[in-house]
Design a protein around this motif. Structure first.
Motif, PDB file in Angstrom:
ATOM      1  N   THR A 243       6.580 -24.568   8.259  1.00  0.00           N
ATOM      2  CA  THR A 243       5.545 -24.428   9.292  1.00  0.00           C
ATOM      3  C   THR A 243       6.096 -23.894  10.613  1.00  0.00           C
ATOM      4  O   THR A 243       5.306 -23.580  11.503  1.00  0.00           O
ATOM      5  CB  THR A 243       4.886 -25.789   9.549  1.00  0.00           C
ATOM      6  OG1 THR A 243       5.876 -26.721   9.940  1.00  0.00           O
ATOM      7  CG2 THR A 243       4.166 -26.274   8.300  1.00  0.00           C
TER       8      THR A 243
ATOM      9  N   GLU B 174       7.267 -21.514  13.421  1.00  0.00           N
ATOM     10  CA  GLU B 174       6.933 -20.135  13.759  1.00  0.00           C
ATOM     11  C   GLU B 174       7.798 -19.674  14.915  1.00  0.00           C
ATOM     12  O   GLU B 174       8.040 -20.420  15.852  1.00  0.00           O
ATOM     13  CB  GLU B 174       5.456 -19.992  14.130  1.00  0.00           C
ATOM     14  CG  GLU B 174       4.514 -20.197  12.971  1.00  0.00           C
ATOM     15  CD  GLU B 174       3.068 -19.950  13.357  1.00  0.00           C
ATOM     16  OE1 GLU B 174       2.800 -19.650  14.541  1.00  0.00           O
ATOM     17  OE2 GLU B 174       2.206 -20.057  12.476  1.00  0.00           O
TER      18      GLU B 174
ATOM     19  N   GLY C  26       7.584 -16.699  17.561  1.00  0.00           N
ATOM     20  CA  GLY C  26       6.760 -15.594  18.064  1.00  0.00           C
ATOM     21  C   GLY C  26       5.568 -15.305  17.185  1.00  0.00           C
ATOM     22  O   GLY C  26       5.301 -14.155  16.869  1.00  0.00           O
ATOM     23  N   ARG C  27       4.874 -16.318  16.756  1.00  0.00           N
ATOM     24  CA  ARG C  27       3.678 -16.224  15.908  1.00  0.00           C
ATOM     25  C   ARG C  27       3.976 -15.702  14.504  1.00  0.00           C
ATOM     26  O   ARG C  27       3.060 -15.358  13.761  1.00  0.00           O
ATOM     27  CB  ARG C  27       2.608 -15.367  16.576  1.00  0.00           C
ATOM     28  CG  ARG C  27       2.049 -15.999  17.820  1.00  0.00           C
ATOM     29  CD  ARG C  27       0.959 -15.202  18.453  1.00  0.00           C
ATOM     30  NE  ARG C  27       0.047 -14.656  17.448  1.00  0.00           N
ATOM     31  CZ  ARG C  27      -0.780 -13.633  17.675  1.00  0.00           C
ATOM     32  NH1 ARG C  27      -0.791 -13.058  18.844  1.00  0.00           N
ATOM     33  NH2 ARG C  27      -1.589 -13.212  16.740  1.00  0.00           N
ATOM     34  N   ILE C  28       5.258 -15.610  14.128  1.00  0.00           N
ATOM     35  CA  ILE C  28       5.631 -15.194  12.774  1.00  0.00           C
ATOM     36  C   ILE C  28       6.258 -16.400  12.078  1.00  0.00           C
ATOM     37  O   ILE C  28       7.197 -17.000  12.611  1.00  0.00           O
ATOM     38  CB  ILE C  28       6.639 -14.023  12.800  1.00  0.00           C
ATOM     39  CG1 ILE C  28       6.029 -12.815  13.528  1.00  0.00           C
ATOM     40  CG2 ILE C  28       7.052 -13.628  11.391  1.00  0.00           C
ATOM     41  CD1 ILE C  28       6.993 -11.678  13.726  1.00  0.00           C
ATOM     42  N   PRO C  29       5.752 -16.787  10.907  1.00  0.00           N
ATOM     43  CA  PRO C  29       6.337 -17.928  10.194  1.00  0.00           C
ATOM     44  C   PRO C  29       7.809 -17.657   9.851  1.00  0.00           C
ATOM     45  O   PRO C  29       8.198 -16.539   9.508  1.00  0.00           O
ATOM     46  CB  PRO C  29       5.495 -18.040   8.920  1.00  0.00           C
ATOM     47  CG  PRO C  29       4.246 -17.285   9.200  1.00  0.00           C
ATOM     48  CD  PRO C  29       4.598 -16.239  10.200  1.00  0.00           C
TER      49      PRO C  29
END
Length: 132
Positions: A86, A88, A90-93
């Motif tokens: 879960t 992340e 920078g908004r990237i998993p």
């Protein structure tokens, strides 16, 4: 018919060992080049070729094991450490980031290592064959 004991010497002459440290000293007899031994697949040629092949196989196995542990360990890491699933950045998993970005530079470094080591093994083999 015994020989006269006074005629035979009491001690044999001392043994002398003759060596030469000159590299350009002539070689004895007909020396066959190793390339000919390899081409004719003689026992000596087989020994040299099996040594080269085992060195190449050892290198390939080591690189393959590193890749298997590295890439095979990622799913295990994501399975055993739930926070990595879960997380992340920078908004990237994290799993997408690792599999999409980090794996490729590591694979390039490992491939470069493999090529350099393979060339080194072949150069050492060529030097050993050419030396004789």
């Amino acid at each position: 018919m015994d020989a006269d004991p006074a005629a035979t010497p009491a001690t044999p002459p001392p043994r002398v060992r003759v060596t030469s440290s000159r590299r350009d000293a002539p070689l004895r007899g007909d020396v066959r080049p190793l390339t000919r031994e390899i081409d004719e697949q003689s026992n000596l040629g087989e020994v040299y070729m099996s040594g080269l092949m085992s060195a190449q196989l050892r290198l390939a196995g080591m690189v393959l094991a590193f890749g298997a542990v590295g890439l095979g360990g990622l799913p295990l890491l994501f399975l055993l450490v739930p926070a990595t699933r879960t997380l992340e950045i920078g908004r990237i998993p994290l799993p997408w980031l690792v599999l999409g970005v980090v794996v490729y530079p590591v694979a390039l470094v490992v491939a470069r290592y493999y090529v350099r080591q393979s060339e080194r093994i072949e150069a050492e083999f060529s030097a050993a064959v050419g030396r004789r």
